[in-house]
Design a protein around this motif. Structure first.
Motif, PDB file in Angstrom:
ATOM      1  N   ALA A  52      36.479  37.534  36.063  1.00  0.00           N
ATOM      2  CA  ALA A  52      36.106  38.769  35.360  1.00  0.00           C
ATOM      3  C   ALA A  52      36.746  39.981  36.032  1.00  0.00           C
ATOM      4  N   ARG A  53      36.755  40.004  37.377  1.00  0.00           N
ATOM      5  CA  ARG A  53      37.409  41.109  38.085  1.00  0.00           C
ATOM      6  C   ARG A  53      38.893  41.140  37.794  1.00  0.00           C
ATOM      7  N   ALA A  54      39.541  39.985  37.816  1.00  0.00           N
ATOM      8  CA  ALA A  54      40.975  39.913  37.537  1.00  0.00           C
ATOM      9  C   ALA A  54      41.265  40.354  36.109  1.00  0.00           C
ATOM     10  N   GLN A  55      40.427  39.961  35.176  1.00  0.00           N
ATOM     11  CA  GLN A  55      40.623  40.358  33.778  1.00  0.00           C
ATOM     12  C   GLN A  55      40.432  41.861  33.621  1.00  0.00           C
ATOM     13  N   ALA A  56      39.439  42.420  34.298  1.00  0.00           N
ATOM     14  CA  ALA A  56      39.207  43.863  34.220  1.00  0.00           C
ATOM     15  C   ALA A  56      40.383  44.631  34.810  1.00  0.00           C
ATOM     16  N   GLU A  57      40.929  44.141  35.923  1.00  0.00           N
ATOM     17  CA  GLU A  57      42.102  44.795  36.517  1.00  0.00           C
ATOM     18  C   GLU A  57      43.305  44.695  35.587  1.00  0.00           C
ATOM     19  N   ALA A  58      43.489  43.559  34.961  1.00  0.00           N
ATOM     20  CA  ALA A  58      44.602  43.391  34.032  1.00  0.00           C
ATOM     21  C   ALA A  58      44.427  44.307  32.827  1.00  0.00           C
ATOM     22  N   ASP A  59      43.207  44.426  32.341  1.00  0.00           N
ATOM     23  CA  ASP A  59      42.947  45.321  31.214  1.00  0.00           C
ATOM     24  C   ASP A  59      43.210  46.771  31.602  1.00  0.00           C
ATOM     25  N   ALA A  60      42.809  47.150  32.823  1.00  0.00           N
ATOM     26  CA  ALA A  60      43.031  48.522  33.282  1.00  0.00           C
ATOM     27  C   ALA A  60      44.526  48.803  33.400  1.00  0.00           C
TER      28      ALA A  60
END
Length: 57
Positions: free
Chosen positions: A36-44
């Protein structure tokens, strides 16, 4: 004392299984949080790349 000798192996195996399953579920939870953290960083990062042009040519 006979009851202890009969029940103790099952209790030990049950405890080992419980600890193993607890470790598996904790690892899964940690992996989901990391994903989830990696996905949030990728989305950002994707949001930063999708900003409209400011008109500076």
């Amino acid at each position: 004392m006979e009851y202890v000798a009969v029940l103790l192996p099952s209790l030990v195996v049950g405890l080992l299984f419980w600890f193993a399953m607890k470790a598996v579920f904790n690892a899964d939870k940690s992996e989901r949080q990391a994903e989830a953290r990696a996905q949030a960083e990728a989305d950002a990062r994707a949001d930063l790349g999708d900003r409209p042009d400011t008109g500076q040519n």
